[in-house]
Design a protein around this motif. Structure first.
Motif, PDB file in Angstrom:
ATOM      1  N   LEU A 104      -0.925  -6.443   6.665  1.00  0.00           N
ATOM      2  CA  LEU A 104      -1.733  -5.341   6.187  1.00  0.00           C
ATOM      3  C   LEU A 104      -1.033  -4.775   4.749  1.00  0.00           C
ATOM      4  N   THR A 105       0.401  -4.705   4.762  1.00  0.00           N
ATOM      5  CA  THR A 105       1.162  -4.418   3.454  1.00  0.00           C
ATOM      6  C   THR A 105       0.716  -5.151   2.320  1.00  0.00           C
ATOM      7  N   ARG A 106       0.633  -6.382   2.750  1.00  0.00           N
ATOM      8  CA  ARG A 106       0.483  -7.436   1.613  1.00  0.00           C
ATOM      9  C   ARG A 106      -0.985  -7.373   1.204  1.00  0.00           C
ATOM     10  N   HIS A 107      -1.988  -7.300   1.979  1.00  0.00           N
ATOM     11  CA  HIS A 107      -3.254  -7.043   1.450  1.00  0.00           C
ATOM     12  C   HIS A 107      -3.778  -5.763   0.989  1.00  0.00           C
ATOM     13  N   ASN A 108      -3.266  -4.610   1.632  1.00  0.00           N
ATOM     14  CA  ASN A 108      -3.702  -3.371   1.379  1.00  0.00           C
ATOM     15  C   ASN A 108      -3.020  -2.770   0.414  1.00  0.00           C
ATOM     16  N   THR A 109      -1.598  -3.027   0.216  1.00  0.00           N
ATOM     17  CA  THR A 109      -0.753  -2.107  -0.680  1.00  0.00           C
ATOM     18  C   THR A 109      -0.199  -2.842  -1.941  1.00  0.00           C
ATOM     19  N   VAL A 110       0.296  -4.199  -1.565  1.00  0.00           N
ATOM     20  CA  VAL A 110       0.963  -4.952  -2.764  1.00  0.00           C
ATOM     21  C   VAL A 110      -0.267  -5.591  -3.571  1.00  0.00           C
ATOM     22  N   ALA A 111      -1.415  -5.623  -3.130  1.00  0.00           N
ATOM     23  CA  ALA A 111      -2.560  -6.129  -3.715  1.00  0.00           C
ATOM     24  C   ALA A 111      -2.992  -4.900  -4.694  1.00  0.00           C
ATOM     25  N   VAL A 112      -2.933  -3.678  -4.193  1.00  0.00           N
ATOM     26  CA  VAL A 112      -3.319  -2.512  -5.145  1.00  0.00           C
ATOM     27  C   VAL A 112      -2.183  -2.408  -6.107  1.00  0.00           C
ATOM     28  N   ALA A 113      -1.081  -2.483  -5.909  1.00  0.00           N
ATOM     29  CA  ALA A 113       0.049  -2.374  -7.034  1.00  0.00           C
ATOM     30  C   ALA A 113      -0.225  -3.325  -7.896  1.00  0.00           C
ATOM     31  N   THR A 114      -0.808  -4.395  -7.625  1.00  0.00           N
ATOM     32  CA  THR A 114      -0.842  -5.633  -8.756  1.00  0.00           C
ATOM     33  C   THR A 114      -2.292  -5.062  -9.557  1.00  0.00           C
ATOM     34  N   ILE A 115      -3.400  -4.501  -8.862  1.00  0.00           N
ATOM     35  CA  ILE A 115      -4.356  -4.064  -9.763  1.00  0.00           C
ATOM     36  C   ILE A 115      -3.989  -3.096 -10.555  1.00  0.00           C
ATOM     37  N   CYS A 116      -2.948  -1.761 -10.185  1.00  0.00           N
ATOM     38  CA  CYS A 116      -2.708  -0.927 -10.861  1.00  0.00           C
ATOM     39  C   CYS A 116      -1.673  -1.287 -12.351  1.00  0.00           C
ATOM     40  N   GLU A 117      -0.900  -2.257 -11.760  1.00  0.00           N
ATOM     41  CA  GLU A 117       0.061  -2.587 -12.929  1.00  0.00           C
ATOM     42  C   GLU A 117      -0.604  -3.420 -14.061  1.00  0.00           C
ATOM     43  N   ALA A 118      -1.518  -4.401 -13.561  1.00  0.00           N
ATOM     44  CA  ALA A 118      -2.587  -5.141 -14.357  1.00  0.00           C
ATOM     45  C   ALA A 118      -3.411  -4.286 -15.239  1.00  0.00           C
ATOM     46  N   LEU A 119      -3.815  -3.015 -14.756  1.00  0.00           N
ATOM     47  CA  LEU A 119      -4.803  -2.258 -15.608  1.00  0.00           C
ATOM     48  C   LEU A 119      -3.812  -1.458 -16.504  1.00  0.00           C
ATOM     49  N   ARG A 120      -2.600  -1.110 -16.160  1.00  0.00           N
ATOM     50  CA  ARG A 120      -1.656  -0.389 -17.035  1.00  0.00           C
ATOM     51  C   ARG A 120      -1.190  -1.315 -18.103  1.00  0.00           C
ATOM     52  N   ARG A 121      -1.066  -2.550 -17.950  1.00  0.00           N
ATOM     53  CA  ARG A 121      -0.962  -3.338 -19.017  1.00  0.00           C
ATOM     54  C   ARG A 121      -1.852  -3.829 -19.936  1.00  0.00           C
ATOM     55  N   SER A 122      -3.001  -3.863 -19.321  1.00  0.00           N
ATOM     56  CA  SER A 122      -4.123  -4.281 -20.277  1.00  0.00           C
ATOM     57  C   SER A 122      -4.652  -3.309 -21.072  1.00  0.00           C
ATOM     58  N   GLY A 123      -5.275  -3.781 -22.022  1.00  0.00           N
ATOM     59  CA  GLY A 123      -5.735  -2.897 -23.201  1.00  0.00           C
ATOM     60  C   GLY A 123      -7.249  -2.516 -22.874  1.00  0.00           C
ATOM     61  N   CYS A 124      -7.867  -2.839 -21.639  1.00  0.00           N
ATOM     62  CA  CYS A 124      -9.260  -2.650 -21.320  1.00  0.00           C
ATOM     63  C   CYS A 124      -9.639  -1.308 -21.308  1.00  0.00           C
ATOM     64  N   GLY A 125      -8.447  -0.485 -20.588  1.00  0.00           N
ATOM     65  CA  GLY A 125      -8.987   1.045 -20.439  1.00  0.00           C
ATOM     66  C   GLY A 125      -9.958   1.350 -19.523  1.00  0.00           C
ATOM     67  N   ALA A 126      -9.841   0.293 -18.654  1.00  0.00           N
ATOM     68  CA  ALA A 126     -11.044   0.485 -17.571  1.00  0.00           C
ATOM     69  C   ALA A 126     -10.902   1.629 -16.418  1.00  0.00           C
ATOM     70  N   ARG A 127     -11.880   1.988 -15.900  1.00  0.00           N
ATOM     71  CA  ARG A 127     -11.670   3.110 -15.017  1.00  0.00           C
ATOM     72  C   ARG A 127     -11.671   2.380 -13.503  1.00  0.00           C
ATOM     73  N   LEU A 128     -10.861   2.983 -12.544  1.00  0.00           N
ATOM     74  CA  LEU A 128     -10.533   2.276 -11.548  1.00  0.00           C
ATOM     75  C   LEU A 128     -11.192   3.376 -10.317  1.00  0.00           C
ATOM     76  N   VAL A 129     -12.272   2.435  -9.354  1.00  0.00           N
ATOM     77  CA  VAL A 129     -12.790   3.150  -8.161  1.00  0.00           C
ATOM     78  C   VAL A 129     -12.524   2.241  -7.293  1.00  0.00           C
TER      79      VAL A 129
END
Length: 315
Positions: A73-98
């Motif tokens: 559960l931690t891998r799929h629900n928490t680590v996965a979201v950490a990956t999304i947040c870090e990728a969005l922070r690094r990206s220049g796309c400026g996308a909104r996250l829902v």
């Protein structure tokens, strides 16, 4: 969109695709995804390169796991979201996250009360803990982000392992075998059921809004599971008697409507209620109304009818 093939994700994808202004790219582990990527094992850098190439305006995350041990559960629900947040922070796309959270993040609440977004979360099991950790990651990311805390989803596609799915399967078996009575356990709990199509509408509204923080998505009405069972029996045309077994659901009780066979091996359950939410849960949905212009439209009776229609097809 991430998780487009999941229970909620399928309806969210359908809703978004119905908007002619939306161009949807599905990212996931399956072969039918537009881009194959496993959030639980993939690196933020790889996801960043994808985001920079596609340059989305909104990232919708419907992915996650509802079953499994704490590590899974931690891998799929928490680590996965950490990956999304870090990728969005690094990206220049400026996308909104829902991001789709869940009512299990709150844990048990006082019977008769409505849980608002400012309630202190006290999840009662590993699933709720893993989802709450993901929510905290999103809220602390500094991104343009909103978390929709979805309470108990119902309607077409309801998993057979969910309480309503087990009820429908128990009814199907009883009708198929001609049983004149059905014994059911764990019907005293009260949950706030919300149709998956209303959840999809909320995601669509959130993707177009500027709302941030946490927003509850529910019906605003707790329903006792025994009442849902009676309504489901009426929808199914079951004329037999429903007998309720005493006591809350727990590790010693078989699944709803299923006698345990000699081949079943009970798994250890550390919490008296599988979702960790105790006997009562009801959402305060005023924030969704005020900030998203959203209200639930589909009544539980319609959701139950759709659940039964799918179960009946297996007769």
């Amino acid at each position: 969109m991430i998780g487009a093939n999941g229970y909620l994700g399928r309806f969210v994808a359908d809703r978004l695709l119905a908007d002619p202004a939306v161009q949807l790219t599905a990212l996931g582990r399956g072969d039918d995804a537009d881009v194959r990527f496993d959030l639980a094992t993939g690196s933020p850098g790889a996801l960043t390169r994808f985001l920079d190439a596609v340059h989305p305006g909104v990232v919708v995350n419907c992915a996650g796991a509802t079953r499994g041990g704490a590590r899974e559960l931690t891998r799929h629900n928490t680590v996965a979201v950490a990956t999304i947040c870090e990728a969005l922070r690094r990206s220049g796309c400026g996308a909104r996250l829902v991001h789709l959270g869940c009512g299990a993040e709150y844990g048990p609440s006082q019977p008769g009360s409505s849980t608002a977004e400012d309630a202190v979360p006290r999840p009662g099991g590993p699933y709720g803990v893993s989802k709450l950790a993901a929510t905290e990651l999103v809220l602390g990311s500094g991104l343009d982000a909103v978390v929709l805390r979805v309470f108990s989803p119902a309607g077409p596609g309801t998993p057979a392992g969910s309480p309503l799915g087990r009820l429908a399967e128990a009814l199907r078996r009883a009708m198929q075998s001609g049983d004149g009575e059905l014994k059911l356990g764990g019907l005293g709990v009260q949950r706030d059921f919300i149709d998956v199509r209303d959840v999809a509408r909320a995601v669509h509204a959130a993707s177009l809004s500027a709302a941030q923080g946490v927003i509850n998505i529910g019906s605003g009405r707790a329903v006792r599971l025994r009442d849902a069972a009676a309504a489901l029996a009426r929808v199914a045309g079951y004329g037999g008697a429903l007998h309720e077994l005493d006591g809350p659901p727990g590790p010693v009780r078989p699944a709803i409507g299923h006698p345990r066979s000699e081949h079943d091996h009970p798994a250890p359950v550390a919490y008296p209620y599988p979702d960790g939410c105790g006997s009562w849960q009801q959402a305060d949905v005023r924030t969704a109304r005020d900030r998203l212009g959203w209200r639930p439209r589909i009544h539980l009776e319609e959701s139950l009818a759709d659940i039964w229609m799918e179960a009946a097809c297996r007769i």
